[in-house]
Design an enzyme around this catalytic site. Structure first.
Site, PDB file in Angstrom:
ATOM      1  N   SER A  90       3.562  -4.602   2.566  1.00  0.00           N
ATOM      2  CA  SER A  90       3.607  -3.778   3.599  1.00  0.00           C
ATOM      3  C   SER A  90       2.223  -3.756   4.441  1.00  0.00           C
ATOM      4  O   SER A  90       1.948  -2.565   5.150  1.00  0.00           O
ATOM      5  CB  SER A  90       3.702  -2.411   3.196  1.00  0.00           C
ATOM      6  OG  SER A  90       5.156  -2.065   2.647  1.00  0.00           O
ATOM      7  N   THR A 193       1.768   0.806   2.377  1.00  0.00           N
ATOM      8  CA  THR A 193       0.443   0.790   3.281  1.00  0.00           C
ATOM      9  C   THR A 193      -0.880   1.228   2.554  1.00  0.00           C
ATOM     10  O   THR A 193      -0.870   2.091   1.682  1.00  0.00           O
ATOM     11  CB  THR A 193       0.994   2.233   4.327  1.00  0.00           C
ATOM     12  OG1 THR A 193       2.046   1.559   5.260  1.00  0.00           O
ATOM     13  CG2 THR A 193      -0.363   2.301   5.167  1.00  0.00           C
ATOM     14  N   THR A 211      -1.054  -1.099   8.273  1.00  0.00           N
ATOM     15  CA  THR A 211       0.341  -1.327   7.535  1.00  0.00           C
ATOM     16  C   THR A 211       1.016  -2.552   8.414  1.00  0.00           C
ATOM     17  O   THR A 211       0.762  -2.474   9.519  1.00  0.00           O
ATOM     18  CB  THR A 211       1.074  -0.086   7.710  1.00  0.00           C
ATOM     19  OG1 THR A 211       2.277  -0.378   7.090  1.00  0.00           O
ATOM     20  CG2 THR A 211       1.482   0.338   9.247  1.00  0.00           C
ATOM     21  N   ARG A 221       8.857  -0.703  16.751  1.00  0.00           N
ATOM     22  CA  ARG A 221       8.786   0.447  16.380  1.00  0.00           C
ATOM     23  C   ARG A 221       7.472   0.827  15.444  1.00  0.00           C
ATOM     24  O   ARG A 221       6.744  -0.272  15.090  1.00  0.00           O
ATOM     25  CB  ARG A 221       9.811   0.609  14.834  1.00  0.00           C
ATOM     26  CG  ARG A 221       9.564   1.719  14.267  1.00  0.00           C
ATOM     27  CD  ARG A 221       8.678   1.640  12.952  1.00  0.00           C
ATOM     28  NE  ARG A 221       8.948   2.737  11.935  1.00  0.00           N
ATOM     29  CZ  ARG A 221       7.844   3.044  11.055  1.00  0.00           C
ATOM     30  NH1 ARG A 221       7.139   1.985  10.594  1.00  0.00           N
ATOM     31  NH2 ARG A 221       7.974   4.090  10.047  1.00  0.00           N
ATOM     32  N   THR A 244       1.060   7.876   3.140  1.00  0.00           N
ATOM     33  CA  THR A 244       2.160   6.594   3.180  1.00  0.00           C
ATOM     34  C   THR A 244       3.450   7.098   2.858  1.00  0.00           C
ATOM     35  O   THR A 244       3.708   8.211   2.637  1.00  0.00           O
ATOM     36  CB  THR A 244       1.666   5.611   1.967  1.00  0.00           C
ATOM     37  OG1 THR A 244       2.305   4.588   1.749  1.00  0.00           O
ATOM     38  CG2 THR A 244       1.961   6.583   0.578  1.00  0.00           C
ATOM     39  N   GLY A 245       4.577   6.236   3.204  1.00  0.00           N
ATOM     40  CA  GLY A 245       5.832   6.726   2.913  1.00  0.00           C
ATOM     41  C   GLY A 245       6.593   6.532   4.462  1.00  0.00           C
ATOM     42  O   GLY A 245       5.998   5.827   5.397  1.00  0.00           O
TER      43      GLY A 245
END
Ligand code: ASP
Length: 332
Positions: A90, A193, A211, A221, A244-245
């Site tokens: 990522s 990330t 990331t 995006r 992160t996430g």
């Protein structure tokens, strides 16, 4: 409910890490080798990075921090390791591409003076964090995106490279066959990330976040990671935070600004991360199907972390504690 075992472990380590500023600013006798990492002012450096690849990032940052270098240099050098590592799926080279097979990268950096720089939707550049730093240092802007960011990078000495690693290309082919149009949400399985926070021997804080974003995302995006206040925020008087996430959920909560503001109100880094996760949960009815994690570093070197679902971990390097991987506490 939080995973009690990892919560206790995290809380205990968080408490063990503080206080980093020594009373009376007098370094101790220095029996342990890493005590030498303290500066004459008694400030001990700390490096804190998301995920297990954060260990390597901390390793790169540590000689800078213990050699009297700046937290800004340390976090940039640290996350560059993940950007160049093709096994980190990522971030940077090896990052999963978008739905058209293009690797598009997001990164931001913020220093102790509140200066910040960011790039988003950047293609073909191995180290977006260094481009973000140049945006911060060489332009009057905070954020440059897309073709403009690539033009800026090339004009400033960065090389154009193909960042689609064969493994990432194969994963993209599999996704096309198996899922067609569906962009996978970021849950416990597919995010890593790197966000990094550091305090240097002068007691100054900086942070970096970089990331490739959500795998197989819509072309163009942009997630939370390059958004100052969402994926990263640093206030040298208070502390810093990174996330992160599922970036969409972090943006909705302006997550890292929230964590730092909670610390400003007197919450510990741990409590601030937990409250910020609660805010994300309140704002996202689908919270059980996503992952979001926060990592925070207080001005005094104390740290905390919390996430929605088990699975998030982070690397902490502090004097006398070595470089260690710690499981984050979680809400589920
Ligand atoms: N937060 C990143 C994004 O949404 C992804 C990640 O943490 O892996 O772009």
């Amino acid at each position: 409910m939080p995973d009690r075992r990892s919560f206790l472990k995290t809380s205990a380590l968080g408490a063990a890490a503080a206080p980093i500023l020594l009373d009376g600013c007098t370094p101790d006798s220095g029996e342990t080798p890493e005590s030498d990492a303290r500066s004459e002012t008694g400030v001990r450096p700390v490096a804190l990075s998301t995920w297990d690849h954060g260990l390597a990032a901390n390793d790169a940052a540590w000689p800078i921090l213990t050699g009297g270098g700046s937290a800004l240099d340390a976090v940039e050098a640290g996350v560059r390791i993940s950007e160049a590592d093709p096994t980190v799926t990522s971030v940077g080279y090896g990052g999963r591409p978008d739905r058209f097979g293009r690797v598009t990268l997001d990164a931001c950096i913020m220093d102790e003076r509140g200066r910040c720089g960011s790039v988003a939707f950047l293609q073909h550049i191995m180290h977006p964090i260094s481009v973000a730093r140049q945006v911060m240092e060489k332009t009057p802007h905070v954020m440059i995106v897309g073709q403009g960011a690539l033009d800026f990078a090339l004009a400033n000495g960065f090389e154009r490279e193909d960042l689609l690693h064969p493994d990432a290309a194969a994963a993209w082919e599999r996704w096309k066959e198996e899922n067609g149009e569906v962009t996978p949400r970021i849950d416990v399985n597919n995010h890593d990330t790197i966000g990094m926070l550091a305090v240097d021997q002068a007691g100054n804080l900086s942070g970096a976040c970089t990331t490739s974003g959500a795998a197989f995302k819509y072309h163009g995006r942009v997630g939370d990671s390059p958004i100052i206040g969402a994926g990263l925020y640093v206030d040298n008087e208070v502390g810093g935070a990174t996330a992160t996430g599922w970036g969409e959920a972090v943006i909705r909560a302006v997550g890292c600004f929230l964590v730092v503001e909670l610390m400003r109100q007197g919450h510990t880094p741990q409590a601030a991360c937990e409250l910020a996760v609660e805010r994300v949960i309140e704002k996202n009815p689908d919270w059980r199907s996503i992952q979001v994690g926060f990592l925070a570093l207080g001005k005094n070197g104390d740290h905390g972390s919390f996430c929605i679902a088990p699975g998030f971990n982070y690397a902490l390097h502090a004097p006398d504690e070595g470089n260690q991987l710690i499981d984050s506490g979680s809400r589920i």
